[in-house]
Design an enzyme around this catalytic site. Sequence first.
Site, short mmCIF file in Angstrom:
data_model
loop_
_atom_site.label_atom_id
_atom_site.label_comp_id
_atom_site.label_asym_id
_atom_site.label_seq_id
_atom_site.Cartn_x
_atom_site.Cartn_y
_atom_site.Cartn_z
N PHE A 149 30.56 12.01 40.34
CA PHE A 149 31.66 12.31 40.74
C PHE A 149 31.56 11.82 42.08
CE2 PHE A 149 29.43 15.36 41.73
CZ PHE A 149 29.44 16.36 42.97
N LYS A 173 32.79 3.93 32.02
CA LYS A 173 32.22 5.38 32.37
C LYS A 173 32.07 6.02 33.06
CE LYS A 173 30.66 9.12 31.38
NZ LYS A 173 31.70 10.04 32.13
N GLU A 176 33.96 12.46 34.81
CA GLU A 176 34.96 12.72 34.19
C GLU A 176 35.25 13.80 35.39
OE1 GLU A 176 31.63 13.32 33.84
OE2 GLU A 176 30.88 14.79 32.93
N ARG A 177 34.70 14.41 35.98
CA ARG A 177 35.47 15.08 36.54
C ARG A 177 36.41 14.78 37.64
NH1 ARG A 177 29.86 18.15 39.00
NH2 ARG A 177 28.61 16.90 37.34
N SER A 226 22.82 12.10 38.30
CA SER A 226 20.88 13.16 38.35
C SER A 226 20.01 12.46 38.01
CB SER A 226 21.75 14.38 37.87
OG SER A 226 21.86 14.60 36.46
N CYS A 281 24.79 11.45 47.42
CA CYS A 281 22.73 11.16 46.91
C CYS A 281 22.36 10.21 48.96
CB CYS A 281 23.36 9.51 46.30
SG CYS A 281 23.47 8.45 46.63
N GLU A 383 16.21 19.02 44.07
CA GLU A 383 17.90 18.19 44.86
C GLU A 383 18.97 19.32 45.09
OE1 GLU A 383 20.81 15.17 43.29
OE2 GLU A 383 20.65 14.41 44.64
P1 NAD Z 1 25.75 13.31 36.28
O1 NAD Z 1 24.64 12.98 35.90
O2 NAD Z 1 25.89 14.75 36.17
O3 NAD Z 1 26.34 12.23 35.73
C1 NAD Z 1 26.96 10.92 35.81
C2 NAD Z 1 27.72 10.75 35.11
O4 NAD Z 1 26.24 11.29 33.56
C3 NAD Z 1 28.99 11.13 34.14
O5 NAD Z 1 29.47 10.31 34.35
C4 NAD Z 1 28.38 12.02 33.35
O6 NAD Z 1 28.98 11.89 32.14
C5 NAD Z 1 27.03 11.65 32.76
N1 NAD Z 1 26.44 12.51 31.71
C6 NAD Z 1 26.42 13.86 32.39
N2 NAD Z 1 25.44 14.42 31.13
C7 NAD Z 1 24.97 14.04 31.29
C8 NAD Z 1 24.43 13.49 29.74
N3 NAD Z 1 23.57 15.10 29.56
N4 NAD Z 1 24.27 12.79 28.52
C9 NAD Z 1 25.16 12.02 28.81
N5 NAD Z 1 25.19 11.28 29.88
C10 NAD Z 1 25.59 12.19 30.85
O7 NAD Z 1 25.50 13.31 37.68
P2 NAD Z 1 27.13 13.72 38.78
O8 NAD Z 1 26.94 15.12 38.98
O9 NAD Z 1 28.22 13.28 38.58
O10 NAD Z 1 26.47 13.11 40.71
C11 NAD Z 1 25.38 13.58 41.70
C12 NAD Z 1 24.19 13.08 40.95
O11 NAD Z 1 24.47 11.39 41.46
C13 NAD Z 1 23.38 13.77 42.70
O12 NAD Z 1 22.16 14.07 42.09
C14 NAD Z 1 23.21 12.44 43.46
O13 NAD Z 1 22.09 12.74 44.57
C15 NAD Z 1 23.17 11.06 42.46
N6 NAD Z 1 23.79 10.11 43.28
C16 NAD Z 1 22.81 8.81 43.23
C17 NAD Z 1 22.92 8.18 43.89
C18 NAD Z 1 22.24 7.19 44.13
O14 NAD Z 1 21.87 5.90 44.02
N7 NAD Z 1 20.55 7.42 44.07
C19 NAD Z 1 24.21 7.76 43.97
C20 NAD Z 1 25.64 8.39 43.60
C21 NAD Z 1 25.08 9.77 43.48
#
Ligand code: NAD
Length: 498
Positions: A149, A173, A176-177, A226, A281, A383
């Site tokens: 998101f 994909k 969703e937020r 994450s 991140c 985190e």
């Molecule tokens: P998230 O892991 O909740 O979601 C990321 C994606 O995974 C979304 O599209 C979501 O729909 C999907 N998802 C969520 N739960 C799932 C599940 N159980 N099974 C399969 N798919 C699932 O992350 P977020 O809250 O959207 O974003 C924040 C996180 O992203 C933080 O941890 C941040 O550090 C990380 N991030 C990392 C980088 C990097 O380059 N390392 C960059 C930006 C964000």
Amino acid sequence: MREIGHFIGGKEVKGTSGRTGDVFNPNTGEVQARVAFAKTSEVEHAVAVAEAAQPAWGAINPQRRARVMFKFLELIQAEYDDLARLLSSEHGKTFADSKGDIQRGLEVVEFACGIPNLMKGEYSEGAGPGIDLFSIRQPLGVVAGITPFNFPAMIPLWKAAPAIACGNAFILKPSERDPSVPMRIAELFLKAGLPAGVFNVVNGDKEAVDAILNDRRIQAVGFVGSSAIAEYIYAKGCAAGKRVQCFGGAKNHMIVMPDADMDQAVDALVGAGYGSAGERCMAVSVAVPVGQKTADALMKKLVPRVEGLKIGPSTDPNADYGPMVTRAHMNKVREYVDLGVKEGAKLVVDGRNFKLQGYENGNFMGGCLFDEVTPQMRIYKEEIFGPVLSVVRAKDYEEAVRLPSEHDYGNGVAIFTRDGDTARDFTSRVQVGMVGVNFAIPVPLSYYTFGGWKRSGFGDLNQHGPDSIRFYTKTKTVTARWPSGTKEGAEFVIPTMK
Ligand code: NAD
């Protein structure tokens, strides 16, 4: 209520699963739209459409593919402000920060405009008698990106632009937020001349993600989010025989040496710690002053700056940062602050009860600052992803190198010092993927690669830069002989170049 569907085959289509998610306005807490959650058959349909569109797109010469990228840049630039407002309205980051989100994405589109050059192969004339040896890069076919998101423009573009420029078809994909900007990106790609079906968006949750991972027609998956989900997708995607790269969470340290310019260090800490409400991140979430005197000097300047942070709606041009993405996320961050207090860290600035007049139901949280955090505490290990900065006091430089090096995450790290030797030694030894010297958010530019180490990155190729071309293409190596007159007869030993 506005309904957001999917973008498949060059048009928005309604969801058919009957399942949807709420898209909130973070300033007010109200639901402003409903986004469809794709079921497996909808993802399968999108993959079939992408698979049908890919061969023709992959066969177009790379200059013409680059022209679509150039046109796309122009179209985004023409509606930069509208797109930034749309992004802010779902994410909550300020308008200026949303423009930065788009800009960092466009830089990767600019990089992808160089695709004729980037995809060039290698050629060795006369590698043997009458033999030439060459390698070519070919697209993989259908590839997918699953994105978080917190950068709804930048990260989809980091994934899609190099993938498409290489001649692949793409399934996105998004989170969703905040799905509206990715949907608009799909429309603009089409308007820029990208054939229908080459870029598709399927909205949804775990069901859509699992459908992507289970679909044998998808050759590669890029994920950002994450670490727990990154690990899941990496394991499942690799087991299904796909090429996978997953980027996860972070705990970025900023080391402040005794000789650092303290004003510069404090400016960097408040910007990198609290900008975008800490939902980056590459946010700095741990400050490591070296020596008690440095720590005291740092705290003296830092505390009033955190207390003075301006928190406002995403539409306020004077706000340092806006609301958090959802109430649920804000509550989770608040719980981490409660936990830090229980663990014995000293909460020097407490922003938990911050309320913004006129926006009482918005997801606003004041800046929080902990001192005397120790590496054993969960608020240090995990985190938090909010406007919370932890100060860990290191007794000497060696301890300051050890802290980020031994942390589970290894995304970014920074050192503030005036000493070139120290900076060079730190840069060489620290076990983290991206390092800043007097630079708090060292996100590399698009022609270098971006990626963290340890639990911040799974897979062996980074995002954007030359790695992205390697990730989205496969190499074919050809050994060719055209000596009409050479007849050597059958050879039963392994061929060697005589
Ligand atoms: P998230 O892991 O909740 O979601 C990321 C994606 O995974 C979304 O599209 C979501 O729909 C999907 N998802 C969520 N739960 C799932 C599940 N159980 N099974 C399969 N798919 C699932 O992350 P977020 O809250 O959207 O974003 C924040 C996180 O992203 C933080 O941890 C941040 O550090 C990380 N991030 C990392 C980088 C990097 O380059 N390392 C960059 C930006 C964000």
